[in-house]
Design a protein around this motif. Sequence first.
Motif, mmCIF file in Angstrom:
data_model
loop_
_atom_site.group_PDB
_atom_site.id
_atom_site.type_symbol
_atom_site.label_atom_id
_atom_site.label_comp_id
_atom_site.label_asym_id
_atom_site.label_seq_id
_atom_site.Cartn_x
_atom_site.Cartn_y
_atom_site.Cartn_z
ATOM 1 N N LEU A 168 0.818 -1.210 0.000
ATOM 2 C CA LEU A 168 0.000 0.000 0.000
ATOM 3 C C LEU A 168 0.855 1.264 0.000
ATOM 4 O O LEU A 168 0.433 2.303 -0.530
ATOM 5 C CB LEU A 168 -0.932 0.000 1.207
ATOM 6 C CG LEU A 168 -2.036 -1.060 1.201
ATOM 7 C CD1 LEU A 168 -2.800 -1.050 2.521
ATOM 8 C CD2 LEU A 168 -2.989 -0.834 0.036
ATOM 9 N N ALA A 169 2.044 1.188 0.573
ATOM 10 C CA ALA A 169 2.935 2.347 0.559
ATOM 11 C C ALA A 169 3.295 2.733 -0.876
ATOM 12 O O ALA A 169 3.427 3.915 -1.195
ATOM 13 C CB ALA A 169 4.195 2.045 1.375
ATOM 14 N N PHE A 170 3.439 1.732 -1.734
ATOM 15 C CA PHE A 170 3.747 2.004 -3.140
ATOM 16 C C PHE A 170 2.525 2.537 -3.879
ATOM 17 O O PHE A 170 2.643 3.357 -4.796
ATOM 18 C CB PHE A 170 4.242 0.730 -3.826
ATOM 19 C CG PHE A 170 5.603 0.276 -3.376
ATOM 20 C CD1 PHE A 170 6.751 0.798 -3.956
ATOM 21 C CD2 PHE A 170 5.737 -0.666 -2.367
ATOM 22 C CE1 PHE A 170 8.010 0.383 -3.543
ATOM 23 C CE2 PHE A 170 6.983 -1.089 -1.945
ATOM 24 C CZ PHE A 170 8.131 -0.559 -2.525
ATOM 25 N N TYR A 171 1.332 2.045 -3.511
ATOM 26 C CA TYR A 171 0.110 2.438 -4.208
ATOM 27 C C TYR A 171 -0.472 3.756 -3.698
ATOM 28 O O TYR A 171 -1.397 4.298 -4.308
ATOM 29 C CB TYR A 171 -0.944 1.329 -4.076
ATOM 30 C CG TYR A 171 -0.660 0.118 -4.928
ATOM 31 C CD1 TYR A 171 -1.084 0.054 -6.252
ATOM 32 C CD2 TYR A 171 0.053 -0.961 -4.418
ATOM 33 C CE1 TYR A 171 -0.819 -1.051 -7.040
ATOM 34 C CE2 TYR A 171 0.320 -2.081 -5.192
ATOM 35 C CZ TYR A 171 -0.115 -2.122 -6.504
ATOM 36 O OH TYR A 171 0.156 -3.222 -7.285
ATOM 37 N N ARG A 172 0.058 4.294 -2.606
ATOM 38 C CA ARG A 172 -0.487 5.511 -2.015
ATOM 39 C C ARG A 172 -0.549 6.682 -2.997
ATOM 40 O O ARG A 172 -1.500 7.492 -2.929
ATOM 41 C CB ARG A 172 0.325 5.913 -0.773
ATOM 42 C CG ARG A 172 -0.264 7.109 -0.035
ATOM 43 C CD ARG A 172 0.450 7.393 1.289
ATOM 44 N NE ARG A 172 0.098 6.409 2.294
ATOM 45 C CZ ARG A 172 0.931 5.492 2.769
ATOM 46 N NH1 ARG A 172 2.175 5.424 2.297
ATOM 47 N NH2 ARG A 172 0.547 4.628 3.693
ATOM 48 N N PRO A 173 0.421 6.862 -3.906
ATOM 49 C CA PRO A 173 0.328 7.997 -4.850
ATOM 50 C C PRO A 173 -0.928 7.962 -5.732
ATOM 51 O O PRO A 173 -1.254 8.975 -6.362
ATOM 52 C CB PRO A 173 1.600 7.846 -5.699
ATOM 53 C CG PRO A 173 2.562 7.133 -4.812
ATOM 54 C CD PRO A 173 1.723 6.167 -4.038
ATOM 55 N N LEU A 174 -1.618 6.822 -5.767
ATOM 56 C CA LEU A 174 -2.816 6.729 -6.597
ATOM 57 C C LEU A 174 -4.073 7.211 -5.877
ATOM 58 O O LEU A 174 -5.136 7.321 -6.486
ATOM 59 C CB LEU A 174 -3.023 5.277 -7.057
ATOM 60 C CG LEU A 174 -1.932 4.698 -7.957
ATOM 61 C CD1 LEU A 174 -2.208 3.221 -8.242
ATOM 62 C CD2 LEU A 174 -1.852 5.472 -9.272
ATOM 63 N N VAL A 175 -3.954 7.485 -4.575
ATOM 64 C CA VAL A 175 -5.101 8.002 -3.828
ATOM 65 C C VAL A 175 -5.539 9.335 -4.440
ATOM 66 O O VAL A 175 -4.722 10.212 -4.694
ATOM 67 C CB VAL A 175 -4.747 8.184 -2.336
ATOM 68 C CG1 VAL A 175 -5.898 8.858 -1.595
ATOM 69 C CG2 VAL A 175 -4.410 6.843 -1.702
ATOM 70 N N ASP A 176 -6.816 9.457 -4.708
ATOM 71 C CA ASP A 176 -7.419 10.680 -5.269
ATOM 72 C C ASP A 176 -7.069 10.922 -6.735
ATOM 73 O O ASP A 176 -7.398 11.987 -7.278
ATOM 74 C CB ASP A 176 -7.031 11.928 -4.448
ATOM 75 C CG ASP A 176 -7.556 11.862 -3.015
ATOM 76 O OD1 ASP A 176 -8.628 11.266 -2.816
ATOM 77 O OD2 ASP A 176 -6.881 12.399 -2.118
ATOM 78 N N VAL A 177 -6.411 9.971 -7.383
ATOM 79 C CA VAL A 177 -6.175 10.105 -8.827
ATOM 80 C C VAL A 177 -7.466 9.767 -9.567
ATOM 81 O O VAL A 177 -8.116 8.757 -9.276
ATOM 82 C CB VAL A 177 -5.040 9.170 -9.300
ATOM 83 C CG1 VAL A 177 -4.924 9.184 -10.828
ATOM 84 C CG2 VAL A 177 -3.718 9.584 -8.676
ATOM 85 N N ALA A 178 -7.850 10.590 -10.491
ATOM 86 C CA ALA A 178 -9.083 10.382 -11.251
ATOM 87 C C ALA A 178 -9.049 9.030 -11.944
ATOM 88 O O ALA A 178 -8.043 8.652 -12.553
ATOM 89 C CB ALA A 178 -9.256 11.494 -12.287
ATOM 90 N N GLY A 179 -10.155 8.296 -11.838
ATOM 91 C CA GLY A 179 -10.265 7.015 -12.516
ATOM 92 C C GLY A 179 -9.734 5.838 -11.743
ATOM 93 O O GLY A 179 -9.882 4.698 -12.179
ATOM 94 N N VAL A 180 -9.099 6.083 -10.586
ATOM 95 C CA VAL A 180 -8.504 5.003 -9.791
ATOM 96 C C VAL A 180 -9.321 4.795 -8.520
ATOM 97 O O VAL A 180 -9.592 5.746 -7.780
ATOM 98 C CB VAL A 180 -7.040 5.305 -9.420
ATOM 99 C CG1 VAL A 180 -6.465 4.181 -8.565
ATOM 100 C CG2 VAL A 180 -6.198 5.501 -10.677
ATOM 101 N N ASP A 181 -9.710 3.564 -8.267
ATOM 102 C CA ASP A 181 -10.476 3.218 -7.067
ATOM 103 C C ASP A 181 -9.810 2.022 -6.411
ATOM 104 O O ASP A 181 -9.595 0.991 -7.052
ATOM 105 C CB ASP A 181 -11.918 2.867 -7.448
ATOM 106 C CG ASP A 181 -12.863 2.902 -6.253
ATOM 107 O OD1 ASP A 181 -12.388 3.061 -5.117
ATOM 108 O OD2 ASP A 181 -14.082 2.753 -6.470
ATOM 109 N N MET A 182 -9.460 2.132 -5.134
ATOM 110 C CA MET A 182 -8.789 1.056 -4.408
ATOM 111 C C MET A 182 -9.631 0.640 -3.207
ATOM 112 O O MET A 182 -10.103 1.491 -2.449
ATOM 113 C CB MET A 182 -7.393 1.521 -3.958
ATOM 114 C CG MET A 182 -6.451 1.780 -5.124
ATOM 115 S SD MET A 182 -4.787 2.290 -4.599
ATOM 116 C CE MET A 182 -5.098 4.001 -4.143
ATOM 117 N N ARG A 183 -9.780 -0.664 -3.020
ATOM 118 C CA ARG A 183 -10.616 -1.176 -1.944
ATOM 119 C C ARG A 183 -9.974 -2.369 -1.240
ATOM 120 O O ARG A 183 -9.052 -2.987 -1.767
ATOM 121 C CB ARG A 183 -11.991 -1.582 -2.492
ATOM 122 C CG ARG A 183 -12.795 -0.427 -3.073
ATOM 123 C CD ARG A 183 -14.214 -0.867 -3.383
ATOM 124 N NE ARG A 183 -14.989 0.190 -4.003
ATOM 125 C CZ ARG A 183 -16.278 0.081 -4.317
ATOM 126 N NH1 ARG A 183 -16.926 -1.047 -4.062
ATOM 127 N NH2 ARG A 183 -16.919 1.086 -4.873
#
Length: 247
Positions: A168-183
Amino acid sequence: MPNERLRDALLRNGLDLAHVARAAGVDPKTVERWITKNRTPYPKHRYAIASLVRESENYLWPDAAAPQRKAEAAESEVVKVYPHRHSIPAEVWDRLIGQAAERVEVLAHAALFLVERPTFIKDLAEKGRNGARIRLLFGDPASREVARRSDEEGLGKGTLGARIRNALAFYRPLVDVAGVDMRFHKTTLYNSMFRFDDEMIVNTHVYGCQGAHAPALHLRNLSAGDLFETYAESFESVWRLSNPATF
């Protein structure tokens, strides 16, 4: 019963009855009956509409194809079988990730190996901003299901949960990026899935074996096929049960 799958596919693609009627070469009233009365179009019309909305015939009309045809198509959907996920060549992953333009979907526990590709996170962010739908499902690191899988894979108590938090530390930059949803999901994960448009890697899970060492299937979606759609529907089932990821 109305054909809600067809209705939803048309709405998602911004298509009205007149547009579909022109593409299929029929009257708009005929298209309306396909939706409201769940009438099954002729094969040539099913193919035209499936291509138009970028869905498989089998998804839009599950009962339209004969079982034998589905079985034959399913065989053709298997591009390659790998004895271990780690034996999939790097160039295969590079092509799948690089060419995906409309959809990237990941169902896994940590998917940590993907971030070993240096530009993976940047690629996902760019694809999301360009209109692709990016959906990432990670195992809930605090769940009993993850703790149990950690034990079953011989990793030791808490190891898999820690691996997910590391990912998740690597994927954190995708938070709030348009079109990206993480669950997060809490399901018993029978397979990990990595979908890139109309191709998918299915990493089967074997008791006592880590995912990297378990077999993997490379699938390509065919309009009349049933195999790819089975896994795609499984992803949707887990997605509906998931909750927003917390970082």
